[in-house]
Design a protein around this motif. Sequence first.
Motif, PDB file in Angstrom:
ATOM      1  N   GLU A  44     -36.679  70.809 -46.299  1.00  0.00           N
ATOM      2  CA  GLU A  44     -38.074  70.382 -46.195  1.00  0.00           C
ATOM      3  C   GLU A  44     -39.019  71.472 -46.710  1.00  0.00           C
ATOM      4  O   GLU A  44     -40.011  71.186 -47.373  1.00  0.00           O
ATOM      5  CB  GLU A  44     -38.431  70.032 -44.746  1.00  0.00           C
ATOM      6  N   ALA A  45     -38.699  72.720 -46.392  1.00  0.00           N
ATOM      7  CA  ALA A  45     -39.524  73.835 -46.868  1.00  0.00           C
ATOM      8  C   ALA A  45     -39.453  73.933 -48.390  1.00  0.00           C
ATOM      9  O   ALA A  45     -40.473  74.113 -49.058  1.00  0.00           O
ATOM     10  CB  ALA A  45     -39.071  75.145 -46.224  1.00  0.00           C
ATOM     11  N   GLU A  46     -38.266  73.802 -48.938  1.00  0.00           N
ATOM     12  CA  GLU A  46     -38.116  73.863 -50.398  1.00  0.00           C
ATOM     13  C   GLU A  46     -38.885  72.728 -51.072  1.00  0.00           C
ATOM     14  O   GLU A  46     -39.523  72.931 -52.105  1.00  0.00           O
ATOM     15  CB  GLU A  46     -36.636  73.818 -50.785  1.00  0.00           C
ATOM     16  N   ALA A  47     -38.846  71.552 -50.480  1.00  0.00           N
ATOM     17  CA  ALA A  47     -39.592  70.416 -51.032  1.00  0.00           C
ATOM     18  C   ALA A  47     -41.090  70.688 -50.969  1.00  0.00           C
ATOM     19  O   ALA A  47     -41.817  70.389 -51.924  1.00  0.00           O
ATOM     20  CB  ALA A  47     -39.240  69.135 -50.274  1.00  0.00           C
ATOM     21  N   PHE A  48     -41.558  71.273 -49.874  1.00  0.00           N
ATOM     22  CA  PHE A  48     -42.980  71.604 -49.737  1.00  0.00           C
ATOM     23  C   PHE A  48     -43.403  72.593 -50.821  1.00  0.00           C
ATOM     24  O   PHE A  48     -44.440  72.422 -51.456  1.00  0.00           O
ATOM     25  CB  PHE A  48     -43.254  72.197 -48.351  1.00  0.00           C
ATOM     26  N   LEU A  49     -42.610  73.629 -51.041  1.00  0.00           N
ATOM     27  CA  LEU A  49     -42.946  74.648 -52.043  1.00  0.00           C
ATOM     28  C   LEU A  49     -43.000  74.047 -53.447  1.00  0.00           C
ATOM     29  O   LEU A  49     -43.939  74.317 -54.206  1.00  0.00           O
ATOM     30  CB  LEU A  49     -41.942  75.795 -51.989  1.00  0.00           C
ATOM     31  N   SER A  86     -45.991  71.632 -53.727  1.00  0.00           N
ATOM     32  CA  SER A  86     -47.239  72.397 -53.730  1.00  0.00           C
ATOM     33  C   SER A  86     -47.502  72.992 -55.105  1.00  0.00           C
ATOM     34  O   SER A  86     -48.611  72.891 -55.630  1.00  0.00           O
ATOM     35  CB  SER A  86     -47.181  73.514 -52.684  1.00  0.00           C
ATOM     36  N   ALA A  87     -46.493  73.605 -55.699  1.00  0.00           N
ATOM     37  CA  ALA A  87     -46.656  74.187 -57.032  1.00  0.00           C
ATOM     38  C   ALA A  87     -47.000  73.109 -58.056  1.00  0.00           C
ATOM     39  O   ALA A  87     -47.888  73.301 -58.900  1.00  0.00           O
ATOM     40  CB  ALA A  87     -45.386  74.931 -57.439  1.00  0.00           C
ATOM     41  N   ALA A  88     -46.335  71.972 -57.966  1.00  0.00           N
ATOM     42  CA  ALA A  88     -46.575  70.887 -58.920  1.00  0.00           C
ATOM     43  C   ALA A  88     -47.990  70.321 -58.793  1.00  0.00           C
ATOM     44  O   ALA A  88     -48.586  69.918 -59.790  1.00  0.00           O
ATOM     45  CB  ALA A  88     -45.545  69.777 -58.716  1.00  0.00           C
ATOM     46  N   GLU A  89     -48.539  70.312 -57.582  1.00  0.00           N
ATOM     47  CA  GLU A  89     -49.874  69.758 -57.363  1.00  0.00           C
ATOM     48  C   GLU A  89     -50.991  70.770 -57.623  1.00  0.00           C
ATOM     49  O   GLU A  89     -52.021  70.427 -58.198  1.00  0.00           O
ATOM     50  CB  GLU A  89     -49.995  69.227 -55.929  1.00  0.00           C
TER      51      GLU A  89
END
Length: 106
Positions: free
Chosen positions: A22-27, A30-33
């Motif tokens: 979940e943390a990796e998905a958030f990171l 976030s970078a993509a957005e």
Amino acid sequence: MSLTKIKHMVTFSLHAGKDTPEAEAFLKTSAAELAPIPGVEHFEVFHQVSSKNEFDYGFSMVFADQAAYEAYNQHPVHQKYVAERWLKEVSRFQEIDFKLHEALHS
């Protein structure tokens, strides 16, 4: 770096914990957005390695000047990200915004 540039950094921890899927998905999300928002330069994602810091991750980016920084904060993508992701998934954070110290860099 020009004296007018602003280095915006935030260190944070997530409700999902450290080194979780979940943390990796958030990171990644976030970078993509955030990185494509106009005015954002040098977007970077960091993983904390010091035991002296209570936060697990960090983002860093640079803005050309105060106007670019303020435009980023008001940008609809950033506003939506904060409301829908940041406020729900980040458990704690510290934000730091720096400009070069003029007396030492002139």
